[in-house]
Write a protein that holds these residues in place. Structure first.
Motif, PDB file in Angstrom:
ATOM      1  N   GLN A   1       0.860  -1.187   0.000  1.00 36.60           N
ATOM      2  CA  GLN A   1       0.000   0.000   0.000  1.00 36.60           C
ATOM      3  C   GLN A   1       0.885   1.222   0.000  1.00 36.60           C
ATOM      4  N   LEU A   2       0.708   2.074  -0.996  1.00 34.47           N
ATOM      5  CA  LEU A   2       1.564   3.239  -1.131  1.00 34.47           C
ATOM      6  C   LEU A   2       1.216   4.322  -0.111  1.00 34.47           C
ATOM      7  N   GLU A   3      -0.059   4.616   0.064  1.00 31.81           N
ATOM      8  CA  GLU A   3      -0.479   5.703   0.960  1.00 31.81           C
ATOM      9  C   GLU A   3      -0.530   5.281   2.426  1.00 31.81           C
ATOM     10  N   ASN A   4      -0.886   4.057   2.698  1.00 28.21           N
ATOM     11  CA  ASN A   4      -0.977   3.536   4.069  1.00 28.21           C
ATOM     12  C   ASN A   4      -0.096   2.294   4.164  1.00 28.21           C
ATOM     13  N   PRO A   5       1.237   2.473   4.096  1.00 32.67           N
ATOM     14  CA  PRO A   5       2.108   1.296   4.064  1.00 32.67           C
ATOM     15  C   PRO A   5       1.946   0.435   5.309  1.00 32.67           C
ATOM     16  N   GLN A   6       1.903  -0.856   5.068  1.00 32.88           N
ATOM     17  CA  GLN A   6       1.739  -1.809   6.160  1.00 32.88           C
ATOM     18  C   GLN A   6       3.036  -2.564   6.418  1.00 32.88           C
ATOM     19  N   GLY A   7       3.456  -2.597   7.669  1.00 37.26           N
ATOM     20  CA  GLY A   7       4.444  -3.573   8.095  1.00 37.26           C
ATOM     21  C   GLY A   7       3.677  -4.831   8.445  1.00 37.26           C
ATOM     22  N   LYS A   8       4.272  -5.993   8.178  1.00 34.32           N
ATOM     23  CA  LYS A   8       3.578  -7.250   8.445  1.00 34.32           C
ATOM     24  C   LYS A   8       4.487  -8.213   9.191  1.00 34.32           C
ATOM     25  N   LEU A   9       3.956  -8.774  10.255  1.00 33.35           N
ATOM     26  CA  LEU A   9       4.617  -9.856  10.988  1.00 33.35           C
ATOM     27  C   LEU A   9       3.855 -11.121  10.618  1.00 33.35           C
ATOM     28  N   VAL A  10       4.480 -11.984   9.809  1.00 31.89           N
ATOM     29  CA  VAL A  10       3.773 -13.101   9.184  1.00 31.89           C
ATOM     30  C   VAL A  10       4.246 -14.445   9.738  1.00 31.89           C
ATOM     31  N   ARG A  11       3.315 -15.426   9.726  1.00 32.56           N
ATOM     32  CA  ARG A  11       3.657 -16.784  10.137  1.00 32.56           C
ATOM     33  C   ARG A  11       2.665 -17.768   9.535  1.00 32.56           C
ATOM     34  N   VAL A  12       3.067 -19.027   9.485  1.00 31.12           N
ATOM     35  CA  VAL A  12       2.230 -20.094   8.960  1.00 31.12           C
ATOM     36  C   VAL A  12       1.872 -21.022  10.115  1.00 31.12           C
ATOM     37  N   THR A  13       0.575 -21.293  10.292  1.00 32.52           N
ATOM     38  CA  THR A  13       0.140 -22.164  11.383  1.00 32.52           C
ATOM     39  C   THR A  13      -0.314 -23.532  10.886  1.00 32.52           C
ATOM     40  N   CYS A  14      -0.423 -23.693   9.580  1.00 34.48           N
ATOM     41  CA  CYS A  14      -0.750 -24.983   8.980  1.00 34.48           C
ATOM     42  C   CYS A  14      -0.124 -25.012   7.590  1.00 34.48           C
ATOM     43  N   GLY A  15       0.683 -26.030   7.306  1.00 36.60           N
ATOM     44  CA  GLY A  15       1.285 -26.143   5.989  1.00 36.60           C
ATOM     45  C   GLY A  15       2.610 -25.423   5.862  1.00 36.60           C
ATOM     46  N   GLU A  16       2.919 -25.018   4.606  1.00 36.51           N
ATOM     47  CA  GLU A  16       4.209 -24.391   4.309  1.00 36.51           C
ATOM     48  C   GLU A  16       4.069 -23.426   3.141  1.00 36.51           C
ATOM     49  N   VAL A  17       4.769 -22.304   3.225  1.00 38.63           N
ATOM     50  CA  VAL A  17       4.794 -21.331   2.137  1.00 38.63           C
ATOM     51  C   VAL A  17       6.219 -20.822   1.937  1.00 38.63           C
ATOM     52  N   PHE A  18       6.466 -20.339   0.731  1.00 40.23           N
ATOM     53  CA  PHE A  18       7.673 -19.575   0.432  1.00 40.23           C
ATOM     54  C   PHE A  18       7.257 -18.119   0.497  1.00 40.23           C
ATOM     55  N   ASP A  19       7.818 -17.370   1.438  1.00 37.52           N
ATOM     56  CA  ASP A  19       7.410 -15.995   1.700  1.00 37.52           C
ATOM     57  C   ASP A  19       8.476 -15.034   1.164  1.00 37.52           C
ATOM     58  N   VAL A  20       8.025 -13.966   0.495  1.00 38.15           N
ATOM     59  CA  VAL A  20       8.943 -13.048  -0.191  1.00 38.15           C
ATOM     60  C   VAL A  20       8.650 -11.597   0.174  1.00 38.15           C
ATOM     61  N   ALA A  21       9.722 -10.825   0.367  1.00 40.34           N
ATOM     62  CA  ALA A  21       9.634  -9.381   0.575  1.00 40.34           C
ATOM     63  C   ALA A  21      10.531  -8.700  -0.455  1.00 40.34           C
ATOM     64  N   VAL A  22      10.004  -7.644  -1.092  1.00 41.68           N
ATOM     65  CA  VAL A  22      10.750  -6.868  -2.104  1.00 41.68           C
ATOM     66  C   VAL A  22      10.859  -5.432  -1.616  1.00 41.68           C
ATOM     67  N   ASP A  23      12.065  -4.899  -1.580  1.00 38.03           N
ATOM     68  CA  ASP A  23      12.304  -3.533  -1.117  1.00 38.03           C
ATOM     69  C   ASP A  23      11.823  -2.538  -2.174  1.00 38.03           C
ATOM     70  N   MET A  24      10.833  -1.730  -1.822  1.00 33.79           N
ATOM     71  CA  MET A  24      10.237  -0.744  -2.731  1.00 33.79           C
ATOM     72  C   MET A  24      10.663   0.680  -2.383  1.00 33.79           C
ATOM     73  N   ARG A  25      11.659   0.830  -1.505  1.00 38.24           N
ATOM     74  CA  ARG A  25      12.111   2.149  -1.048  1.00 38.24           C
ATOM     75  C   ARG A  25      13.265   2.627  -1.934  1.00 38.24           C
ATOM     76  N   LYS A  26      12.962   3.608  -2.765  1.00 39.20           N
ATOM     77  CA  LYS A  26      13.941   4.096  -3.745  1.00 39.20           C
ATOM     78  C   LYS A  26      15.239   4.585  -3.092  1.00 39.20           C
ATOM     79  N   SER A  27      15.172   5.121  -1.896  1.00 39.33           N
ATOM     80  CA  SER A  27      16.365   5.640  -1.220  1.00 39.33           C
ATOM     81  C   SER A  27      17.174   4.545  -0.518  1.00 39.33           C
TER      82      SER A  27
END
Length: 181
Positions: free
Chosen positions: A63-89
């Motif tokens: 979200q560009l106007e209301n950026p969200q930080g997220k603390l994520v976890r999996v409670t059933c199963g498995e995922v490949f989780d990805v974060a991409v840096d969108m901060r130009k500076s």
């Protein structure tokens, strides 16, 4: 809990101490004072829970106007989780990190505001839970293509192509997407 900064140092992998015996297990999933020490001063305002089948890919969202930080976890199963840096500076602008999160490893990932986020389900199904630092604002949400060639994310695809929503299938290319300053 153990806090480990990843190759993009603002993204932190959190490994809780698990206490188990023949009855089951107990673990602490969040402690404000430790989180602030290792990840920064943030307040969480919304908790979310999703369930997805194998081969589903959700993201890359931010979200560009209301950026969200997220603390994520999996409670059933498995995922490949990805974060991409969108901060130009940022010195890591346009770079990505990915980790496997599962009910077995019980790890969590801190994805700070200013990052696009996605996950791909590698198990038969997965339940994904996360805390957010700002409210979901659908009018401010951006989506980047999961297969953007400039990002080159190495998804552990179990099928030829993941299943994505129409919105995600029509996501922007990274070079055309709005960025944070």
């Amino acid at each position: 809990m153990e806090y480990k900064a990843l190759s993009i140092p603002d993204v932190v992998l959190i490994t809780p101490k698990v206490f188990g015996d023949e009855r089951g297990f107990f673990l602490e999933t969040f402690r404000q004072s430790e989180f602030e020490k290792y990840c920064g001063q943030y307040t969480f305002v919304q908790d979310n829970h999703s369930k997805s089948a194998k081969g589903i890919l959700r993201g890359l969202h931010y979200q560009l106007e209301n950026p969200q930080g997220k603390l994520v976890r999996v409670t059933c199963g498995e995922v490949f989780d990805v974060a991409v840096d969108m901060r130009k500076s940022s010195p890591t602008f346009g770079q990505w990190v990915g980790v496997m999160l599962s009910e077995d490893n019980k790890q969590m990932l801190w994805v700070p505001p200013g990052f696009a986020h996605a996950f791909y389900v590698t198990s038969e199904e997965a339940e994904f839970q996360y805390k957010c630092t700002d409210y979901y604002a659908p009018g401010n949400e951006c989506s980047i293509r999961w297969d953007d060639p400039d990002l080159g994310i190495e998804w552990p695809l179990k099928t030829e192509a993941p299943k994505v929503s129409e919105k995600d299938g029509n996501g922007l290319f990274f070079r055309d997407a709005p960025h944070f300053e």
